[in-house]
Design a protein around this motif. Structure first.
Motif, PDB file in Angstrom:
ATOM      1  N   ILE A   1       0.670  -1.223   0.030  1.00  0.00           N
ATOM      2  CA  ILE A   1       0.285   0.108  -0.216  1.00  0.00           C
ATOM      3  C   ILE A   1       0.647   1.755   0.512  1.00  0.00           C
ATOM      4  N   ALA A   2       0.454   1.910  -0.761  1.00  0.00           N
ATOM      5  CA  ALA A   2       1.701   3.507  -1.142  1.00  0.00           C
ATOM      6  C   ALA A   2       0.978   4.358  -0.188  1.00  0.00           C
TER       7      ALA A   2
ATOM      8  N   ARG B   1      -4.163   2.796  -8.799  1.00  0.00           N
ATOM      9  CA  ARG B   1      -4.659   4.016  -7.684  1.00  0.00           C
ATOM     10  C   ARG B   1      -6.444   2.943  -7.701  1.00  0.00           C
ATOM     11  N   PHE B   2      -6.954   3.096  -6.515  1.00  0.00           N
ATOM     12  CA  PHE B   2      -8.189   2.888  -6.025  1.00  0.00           C
ATOM     13  C   PHE B   2      -9.241   3.946  -5.349  1.00  0.00           C
ATOM     14  N   GLN B   3     -10.694   3.654  -5.620  1.00  0.00           N
ATOM     15  CA  GLN B   3     -11.749   4.125  -5.095  1.00  0.00           C
ATOM     16  C   GLN B   3     -12.979   3.465  -4.902  1.00  0.00           C
ATOM     17  N   VAL B   4     -12.745   4.066  -3.316  1.00  0.00           N
ATOM     18  CA  VAL B   4     -14.571   3.234  -2.660  1.00  0.00           C
ATOM     19  C   VAL B   4     -15.398   3.553  -2.756  1.00  0.00           C
ATOM     20  N   ARG B   5     -15.907   3.758  -3.388  1.00  0.00           N
ATOM     21  CA  ARG B   5     -17.876   4.387  -3.073  1.00  0.00           C
ATOM     22  C   ARG B   5     -19.176   3.526  -2.914  1.00  0.00           C
ATOM     23  N   HIS B   6     -19.308   4.591  -1.844  1.00  0.00           N
ATOM     24  CA  HIS B   6     -21.490   4.195  -1.812  1.00  0.00           C
ATOM     25  C   HIS B   6     -22.314   5.098  -2.045  1.00  0.00           C
ATOM     26  N   GLY B   7     -22.928   4.439  -3.339  1.00  0.00           N
ATOM     27  CA  GLY B   7     -23.130   4.907  -4.435  1.00  0.00           C
ATOM     28  C   GLY B   7     -22.690   6.633  -4.969  1.00  0.00           C
ATOM     29  N   GLU B   8     -22.936   7.533  -4.700  1.00  0.00           N
ATOM     30  CA  GLU B   8     -22.383   8.399  -5.074  1.00  0.00           C
ATOM     31  C   GLU B   8     -21.187   9.338  -3.982  1.00  0.00           C
TER      32      GLU B   8
ATOM     33  N   GLN C   1      -3.495   3.848  -3.139  1.00  0.00           N
ATOM     34  CA  GLN C   1      -3.006   3.059  -3.930  1.00  0.00           C
ATOM     35  C   GLN C   1      -2.001   2.496  -3.614  1.00  0.00           C
ATOM     36  N   PHE C   2      -1.560   0.707  -4.645  1.00  0.00           N
ATOM     37  CA  PHE C   2      -1.166   0.463  -4.236  1.00  0.00           C
ATOM     38  C   PHE C   2       0.357   0.910  -5.189  1.00  0.00           C
ATOM     39  N   GLU C   3       1.403   0.386  -4.674  1.00  0.00           N
ATOM     40  CA  GLU C   3       2.704   0.061  -5.391  1.00  0.00           C
ATOM     41  C   GLU C   3       2.579  -1.156  -6.520  1.00  0.00           C
ATOM     42  N   SER C   4       3.077  -0.418  -7.349  1.00  0.00           N
ATOM     43  CA  SER C   4       3.577  -1.603  -8.328  1.00  0.00           C
ATOM     44  C   SER C   4       4.181  -3.383  -8.178  1.00  0.00           C
ATOM     45  N   ALA C   5       4.029  -4.504  -8.021  1.00  0.00           N
ATOM     46  CA  ALA C   5       5.162  -5.757  -7.935  1.00  0.00           C
ATOM     47  C   ALA C   5       6.254  -5.301  -8.127  1.00  0.00           C
ATOM     48  N   ALA C   6       5.982  -4.966  -9.419  1.00  0.00           N
ATOM     49  CA  ALA C   6       7.287  -4.713 -10.082  1.00  0.00           C
ATOM     50  C   ALA C   6       8.148  -3.610  -9.898  1.00  0.00           C
ATOM     51  N   ALA C   7       7.545  -2.432  -8.724  1.00  0.00           N
ATOM     52  CA  ALA C   7       8.032  -1.655  -8.908  1.00  0.00           C
ATOM     53  C   ALA C   7       9.734  -2.212  -7.118  1.00  0.00           C
TER      54      ALA C   7
END
Length: 85
Positions: free
Chosen positions: A29-30, A56-63, A70-76
């Protein structure tokens, strides 16, 4: 709790082979930010966006935005051998 929400995000990413390869077997997790509590049985949506070496990620509950991060790349590179802390 936030850790359960994060676990759901990881499970969603692992369903898609390209995303699973991107975050690897041990996701790093970055950054993560929780904006509002989510209580069951809330229906959530998770959106992913590839950004350079991060996922990157976003979690939404409706709007409403419940969490993002964001996660680091496995190759980073990570750790002292990569020149980091």
């Amino acid at each position: 709790p936030g850790v359960l929400l994060l676990a759901e995000v990881i499970e969603c990413a692992l369903v898609w082979p390209a995303l699973a390869a991107r975050i690897g077997a041990t996701p790093q997790i970055a950054a993560i930010k929780f904006f509002e509590p989510v209580v069951p049985p809330a229906e959530l949506s998770v959106q992913f966006d590839e950004a350079g070496s991060r996922l990157r990620f976003q979690v939404r509950h409706g709007e409403r935005l419940a969490a993002s991060g964001q996660f680091e790349s496995a190759a980073a590179p990570h750790g002292p051998e990569a020149g980091g802390p």
